[in-house]
Design an enzyme around this catalytic site. Sequence first.
Site, PDB file in Angstrom:
ATOM      1  N   ARG A  95      54.378  54.355  21.240  1.00  0.00           N
ATOM      2  CA  ARG A  95      53.269  55.294  21.094  1.00  0.00           C
ATOM      3  C   ARG A  95      53.133  55.738  19.635  1.00  0.00           C
ATOM      4  O   ARG A  95      52.057  55.694  19.053  1.00  0.00           O
ATOM      5  CB  ARG A  95      53.479  56.511  21.977  1.00  0.00           C
ATOM      6  CG  ARG A  95      52.371  57.555  21.831  1.00  0.00           C
ATOM      7  CD  ARG A  95      52.639  58.814  22.614  1.00  0.00           C
ATOM      8  NE  ARG A  95      52.795  58.523  24.042  1.00  0.00           N
ATOM      9  CZ  ARG A  95      53.937  58.565  24.691  1.00  0.00           C
ATOM     10  NH1 ARG A  95      55.046  58.884  24.036  1.00  0.00           N
ATOM     11  NH2 ARG A  95      54.004  58.297  25.964  1.00  0.00           N
ATOM     12  N   ASN A  98      49.995  54.420  17.233  1.00  0.00           N
ATOM     13  CA  ASN A  98      49.057  55.377  16.633  1.00  0.00           C
ATOM     14  C   ASN A  98      49.032  55.272  15.124  1.00  0.00           C
ATOM     15  O   ASN A  98      47.972  55.257  14.495  1.00  0.00           O
ATOM     16  CB  ASN A  98      49.446  56.793  17.038  1.00  0.00           C
ATOM     17  CG  ASN A  98      48.839  57.180  18.365  1.00  0.00           C
ATOM     18  OD1 ASN A  98      47.673  57.509  18.431  1.00  0.00           O
ATOM     19  ND2 ASN A  98      49.622  57.100  19.415  1.00  0.00           N
ATOM     20  N   SER A 143      57.916  53.327  25.644  1.00  0.00           N
ATOM     21  CA  SER A 143      56.631  54.009  25.438  1.00  0.00           C
ATOM     22  C   SER A 143      56.754  55.036  24.326  1.00  0.00           C
ATOM     23  O   SER A 143      55.837  55.234  23.527  1.00  0.00           O
ATOM     24  CB  SER A 143      56.183  54.681  26.736  1.00  0.00           C
ATOM     25  OG  SER A 143      57.022  55.766  27.028  1.00  0.00           O
TER      26      SER A 143
END
Lengths: 289, 156
Positions: free
Chosen positions: A230, A234, A226
Site C-alpha cells: 500500500r 501510493n 498489503s
Amino acid sequence: MAANTASGYIQHHLQNLTYGQLPAGYERYDGSMLSEATWTIAHSAAEAKDMGFWAIHVDSMLWSVFLGFVFVLLFRFVARRATSGVPGGLQNAIESIVEFVDTSVKESFHGKNPVIAPLALTIFVWIFFMNLMDLIPVDWIPGLATLAGVPYMKIVPSTDPNITMSMSISVFFLMLFYWIKVKGLSGLFGDLALHPFSSNNPAVKVILIPVNLLLETVSLIAKPISLGLRLFGNLYAGELIFILIAMIGYFQLPLHFGWAVLHILVITLQAYIFMTLTIVYLSMVHEEH
Amino acid sequence: MNINATIIGQSIAFAFFVWFCMKYVWPPLIGALNERQKKIADGLAAADRASTDLEAAQNKVQEELQAAREQAKEIVDQANRRASVIAEEAKDDARKEGERLIVAARAEIEQEVNQAREQLRAQVATIAVAGAGKILGKQIDEAANSELVDQLAAEL
C-alpha cells in the site's frame, strides 16, 4: 546516463542505484565483457536485474538511513533538553507529534508493551520523512548525481518495494513474536484454527479446523503484504506522476504545484495508515477473542 | 524494482532506529509530557483549593463581622439600659431630695410660725395686760400678774 527518449527518462528516474556482483563473462552496458565475477554498480536496468538477490539499492539505503538519522537526532536533540515547564517552539512541535502518536496508540492498544509507542513514532516520522522526499523536484538530485558521475539516484526510499516490504515484514515478525510471547504457540494455533468458524460440537470443531486455518493464514499473510505494498504503491504512483508532469515543459509548473499540494495529503496519510495498521496488528495479537 | 538484499539492510536499519527511539527518544519526551500534565493538574487542583479556601475565609469574615455587629449591638443595648437605670436612679434621688427639702422647709416654716405665734401671743398678752392696765388705770405688776398673763397668752 542521459536519457533522451520519454520512456528512457522515466526508466532512468525509476531505476535504483544498485550495487552487486555481475558474473564472469557478463556483457556490460557498454559492450565490454567481464573476465571474472565483479562487484560493481549497475549501469542499466538489465544489469541491476542480473545482479540477483545479493545486490543492494545504495540510494534507497543511503536516503533511508540518512532520514532515519534526521529523525532520531532531531528527536533526541529535543528529548535531551525536554522540559516539563514551558516548551519552546521546536519542543512544542515534537511534543505534538509524540502526543498524537501516543493518543493513537492508546486508542487502539490497551495492553502494556513498551515497544509499541516508540515503534509507532519511528514508523510515522520515518515514513513521513521518506515520503516527504517526493516533494523535492524529481530532476534536482538525480541531475546532480549524474553530474557527479553517479548513474542513478532515486531519492524517495518509500518508492522502493524493498524498503516498504522490509518494514512491513519486520512488523509482521514483531507481531508473530508477541503473539507467541503473549499467548504461547497453542494460543497462536488456537487463534488461527478455531476462528472465525466455531462450534460447540467437538467433531464439527475438528472438521472446521482446516477451513479456519486456510482462511486465517491467508488473511495473516495478506497483512504484511498489503501493508508494504500500500505504501509502496501510493508513493510509486505519486512519484511516477511527478515524473510525467516533469516531462511536459513549461506547463508543468501549475500542474506540479497542484499535484504536490495533493501529495502532501498522501504523504501524511500513508505514514499515518502504516502507523495505525501497525498498532492495530500488534494490538490484535495481544487481545483475547 | 528488484527485490534484493536492500530488504535486509532496511530491516536492520529499522530495528536500530526503533531501538534507539525506544531507548533514548520516547522516555524523556513522554516523561516531560506526563510531568507537565501532572503539573497542570496540580496547578488546577491548587487553584480550586485556593478558591474554596477563599470562599471559606469570606464566610468566616462574614460570620466574624456578624458576631461583632451583634456584640456591638448588645453593648449599646446594655449601655442604654444602664443609662436609663442611672437616669431613673438620679430622678429618684432628686425626687427624694426634693421631698426631703420640702419636708425640711415645711418643718422650718412650722417652726417659724410657731415661734411667731409664741411671740405674738406674748406680745398680745403684754398688750392685753397694758390695755387692761390702762383700762383699770393702774399698773399691773407685771411680775405679779405674769402668771395671769401667761395663762392668757396660752388661751390665745
